[in-house]
Design an enzyme around this catalytic site. Structure first.
Site, PDB file in Angstrom:
ATOM      1  N   ASP A   1       0.895  -1.117  -0.104  1.00  0.00           N
ATOM      2  CA  ASP A   1       0.060   0.082   0.041  1.00  0.00           C
ATOM      3  C   ASP A   1       1.056   1.177   0.030  1.00  0.00           C
ATOM      4  O   ASP A   1       2.088   1.324   0.382  1.00  0.00           O
ATOM      5  CB  ASP A   1      -0.659  -0.110   1.361  1.00  0.00           C
ATOM      6  CG  ASP A   1      -2.279   0.526   1.202  1.00  0.00           C
ATOM      7  OD1 ASP A   1      -2.147   1.348   0.249  1.00  0.00           O
ATOM      8  OD2 ASP A   1      -3.158   0.535   1.913  1.00  0.00           O
TER       9      ASP A   1
ATOM     10  N   ASP B   1     -10.196   2.094  -3.946  1.00  0.00           N
ATOM     11  CA  ASP B   1     -10.830   1.867  -2.727  1.00  0.00           C
ATOM     12  C   ASP B   1     -12.365   1.678  -2.830  1.00  0.00           C
ATOM     13  O   ASP B   1     -13.224   1.353  -1.868  1.00  0.00           O
ATOM     14  CB  ASP B   1     -10.490   2.957  -1.470  1.00  0.00           C
ATOM     15  CG  ASP B   1      -9.181   2.519  -1.100  1.00  0.00           C
ATOM     16  OD1 ASP B   1      -8.603   1.427  -1.054  1.00  0.00           O
ATOM     17  OD2 ASP B   1      -8.708   3.594  -0.409  1.00  0.00           O
TER      18      ASP B   1
HETATM   19  C1  DGJ Z   1      -5.855   1.906   1.587  1.00  0.00           C
HETATM   20  C2  DGJ Z   1      -6.108   0.714   0.813  1.00  0.00           C
HETATM   21  O1  DGJ Z   1      -6.353   1.017  -0.471  1.00  0.00           O
HETATM   22  C3  DGJ Z   1      -7.220  -0.079   1.690  1.00  0.00           C
HETATM   23  O2  DGJ Z   1      -7.687  -1.181   0.940  1.00  0.00           O
HETATM   24  C4  DGJ Z   1      -6.623  -0.591   2.777  1.00  0.00           C
HETATM   25  O3  DGJ Z   1      -5.468  -1.686   2.654  1.00  0.00           O
HETATM   26  C5  DGJ Z   1      -6.332   0.648   3.782  1.00  0.00           C
HETATM   27  N1  DGJ Z   1      -5.259   1.637   3.023  1.00  0.00           N
HETATM   28  C6  DGJ Z   1      -5.499   0.164   5.130  1.00  0.00           C
HETATM   29  O4  DGJ Z   1      -5.077   1.401   5.720  1.00  0.00           O
END
Ligand code: DGJ
Length: 731
Positions: free
Chosen positions: A476, A546
């Site tokens: 991430d 997301d």
């Molecule tokens: C952002 C990501 O896009 C999410 O899927 C998740 O992993 C969160 N961060 C976790 O903090």
């Protein structure tokens, strides 16, 4: 595939479907002649460039008023010699001059393609040929190598540039675009893929006109605002016919894609590292390699253009092992638990997941340090024993005992101020020590331009990975860079910071891949903030957004498919009401959208009814039965949500055309709907097919189409957020 006509001084790159042609001009510089449908050989410069005398232009030679750099289409434009369009290269010499004079010196042609040191690039074995043109500036003692690789079975050419400094003086590279092409005319539509967090890669189309059209990033990542991918198309080009050009940049940092239309309506397209804040000092005898740009061409519409990139990235960018193996159906606990979990809760979700046929459990954020919310712990890659008393080792083993693989989340480039890493190494962050540091999601960015920082993060990650059975990493990255300042870099090298950060990132990814070959990485940056070919080289799939809402995903996944293969598009079924937009969509619709990607789930299966759980079992079975078609087949866009704002359809067809899967989606229903059918493509007109059990001829499906009868007659009340799948098999 690559020839040089010595008499006419013409380089001809062709795979018999397209030609890319340039020449050595009479001043020794390179002129661009043609890029498009294959046009064979026997070409003459005079027939392709009209040398003319025009007022106000500056002439390169005193005795030739028809030779002006302004009027000639350039292959690698320089600054300051009478061409007033923006150049591909600009340097500053020790004496302050920005001038260069790069003349053709020699060239080599070889089979295959070499990698770019420290940078991701397309691979390529026997399927391609490479041309290296050497240009030389005698006054500076500087060599510039232009690399071109053309692929035999894919309409793709890759380009990058290498600068090799001699022994005379140091130079500063102020600007170095990896590819620049001058098109004869500018009668093109410019297609870009732009958006924001949770609204990534939406198609935006505009007509080019005089002046500069550009997109880029100065955020330190490629970003969700603009993807490093551009299409130029003729006005009449659509998904199925017409001419289109793709420009894709294999890079994850600051980029620029620019089209400049001049007063004669020619177009200069260029792509590369964003010159803003880029300034690289090349000492004597040092060299610099620019990242790679991929040029693709189609005279058969946008679907075909996308197929060139899908094929190239699937076959020659993504690591082979991930393309041959079937990707696991995964479950990720993020939307199910956020930070609130312990071993029992995780195991309960995993057990339910195993029951329905899921292959991989991914433990997301919150497993380490004091990470119980997003204010603390980032950077401390040591398991939180209060949550997971048996450590990652114990948990991964228990998940394996269920018959599932185990995956783990990391955000290697970041740190919270409230963390041991920051306490011990406050200097590790990117900052200007004389100013306060801005925070994003309560976190600071580690200075990956420094090797010791990258090494320390590797040490911590490797410790966890060595002592567990992790087979997947979700990588991430949740904020952009601010206060960019390479503290460690000498005064003369400050302008190298952003690029060095990306090189540091790539070195860590490379090391993880090399030392843990069993681990597949999925990249993520608050969803799709760094969905680019640079990362695909290390991580074969990316978390697309997301936003897990099925309706939003229609637009996001459709837009993403223009430049990226379906095998790279991370797509999960999540719960309703949806966590990002609050929408309630049927489980079927959520599934039917997520199926067209690297299928997975992001919810607590334990909360579902028995009926829903049985449905999940069916859906996963259906995905696995069609996985080969989805992961490796041909994806065609059929109906664009960006045009209709209400309906979408797409199809995946197996390479032998014996199987296919169609998805149709309607956002809002209405009374007395117009009659509806979808015309399919990519099938074999001579075959007969079973479509959801009914027999059709291929020609019928491709000319008349399939009727969508659910909207009228007895079944008209389908409601909103409707979806329908058609499973097609050759009879
Ligand atoms: C952002 C990501 O896009 C999410 O899927 C998740 O992993 C969160 N961060 C976790 O903090």
């Amino acid at each position: 595939m690559i020839t040089y006509d010595k008499n006419n001084k013409i380089f001809n790159l062709t795979n018999n479907k397209m030609s890319y042609i340039f020449c050595i001009l009479k001043n020794g510089k390179l002129g661009n002649l043609y890029y498009g449908d294959a046009i064979g050989e026997n070409l003459k410069i005079d027939q392709m460039i009209h040398f003319e005398k025009t007022s106000l232009t500056v002439n390169y030679f005193k005795n030739d008023d028809k030779f002006s750099m302004q009027n000639i289409k350039q292959e690698f434009p320089e600054y300051g010699r009478g061409d007033y369009r923006e150049p591909a290269i600009m340097l500053t010499r020790e004496n302050g001059s920005h001038l260069t004079d790069l003349f053709y010196k020699n060239h080599t042609i070889y089979k295959g393609k070499k990698g770019l040191e420290g940078l991701p690039s397309t691979r390529g074995e026997e399927s391609c040929e490479t041309l290296v043109i050497e240009l030389y500036d005698q006054i500076i003692d500087l060599t510039v190598k232009l690399y071109y690789t053309i692929y035999k079975n894919i309409n793709a050419i890759t380009r990058h540039v290498e600068l090799i400094n001699g022994e005379k003086e140091s130079v500063k590279i102020n600007r170095l675009l990896s590819a620049s092409i001058d098109f004869f005319d500018s009668d093109y539509q410019w297609l870009q893929f732009s958006g924001d967090w949770s609204r990534e890669r939406h198609l935006i189309e505009k007509k080019l006109s005089e002046g500069i059209t550009s997109i880029g990033s100065i955020k330190g990542t490629s970003s969700a605002e603009h993807n490093p991918f551009i299409i130029l198309k003729r006005e009449t080009t659509d998904e199925f016919k017409g001419e289109a050009y793709g420009f894709s940049f294999i890079y994850s940092g600051n980029f620029l894609a620019q089209g400049e239309v001049d007063s004669r309506k020619t177009l200069r397209m260029m792509m590369g590292i964003n010159p803003f804040q880029f300034n690289w000092k090349l000492e004597k005898k040092e060299s610099f390699v620019s990242p790679e740009v991929v040029l693709t061409y189609s005279n058969n519409g946008l679907n075909n253009l996308s197929h060139q990139l899908h094929d190239l990235y699937n076959k020659d960018l993504v690591q082979k092992k991930w393309m041959t193996q079937k990707r696991p159906v995964l479950i990720n606990n993020w939307e199910a638990t956020y930070f609130n979990f312990d071993e029992n809760r995780i195991l309960n979700i995993a057990k339910e997941a195993q029951q329905v046929g899921i292959d991989l459990f991914v433990l997301d954020d919150g497993w380490f340090g004091a990470r119980n919310d997003d204010t603390k712990g980032l950077g401390d890659w040591i398991v939180n024993k209060e949550k997971l008393p048996n450590g990652i080792q114990g948990l991964s083993k228990k998940i394996n005992d269920l018959g599932m693989k185990f995956g783990l989340w990391f955000e290697p480039e970041m740190v919270n101020e409230a963390s041991n890493l920051f306490k011990e190494h406050p200097d590790y962050i990117i900052s200007d020590p004389q100013r306060n540091s801005s925070v994003g999601r309560n976190q600071l960015v580690l200075d990956f331009s420094r090797k010791e920082v990258v090494d320390e993060i590797y040490r911590m990650m490797a410790h966890t990975l060595k002592n567990s059975t992790v087979e997947y990493i979700k990588w991430d990255m949740n904020r952009f860079i601010s206060e960019p300042f390479g503290k460690d870099l000498g005064l003369e090298h400050k302008g190298e910071f952003f690029h060095r950060y990306i090189l540091g990132l790539y070195s860590l990814l490379e090391k993880i891949n090399e030392n843990f070959p069993q681990i597949m990485i999925e990249s993520c940056a608050s969803g799709g903030n760094r969905f680019d070919p640079g990362l695909l080289y290390y991580a074969p799939q990316a978390w697309t957004s997301d936003n897990t809402d099925a309706i939003s995903r229609l637009f996001i996944q459709y837009g993403t498919s223009y430049g990226y293969p379906i095998s790279s598009i991370g797509s999960h079924v999540s719960e309703v009401p949806n966590h990002q937009v609050g929408r309630l969509t049927p489980l079927k619709t959520r599934t039917d959208v997520a199926l067209f990607g690297t299928f997975g789930y992001e919810l607590d299966i334990g909360k579902l009814s028995n009926e829903e759980k049985s449905q999940l079992k069916e859906d996963i079975k259906l995905f696995k039965e069609n996985q080969e078609v989805i992961q490796k087949g041909r994806f065609y866009r059929l109906i664009s949500p960006f045009e209709t704002n209400n309906e979408t359809a797409w199809i995946c067809v197996s390479n032998n055309k014996e199987e296919a899967l169609v998805g149709f989606y309607r956002i809002r229903n209405a009374a007395s709907n117009p009659l509806k059918k979808i015309i399919l493509t990519g099938l074999n007109p001579q075959y007969n097919y079973s479509v959801n059990g009914n027999e059709y001829s291929g020609i019928m499906l491709m000319k008349f189409g399939i009727l969508l009868t659910d909207f009228y007659g007895e079944n008209k009340v389908t409601g909103d957020y409707y979806s329908k799948l058609f499973v097609i098999k050759k009879i």
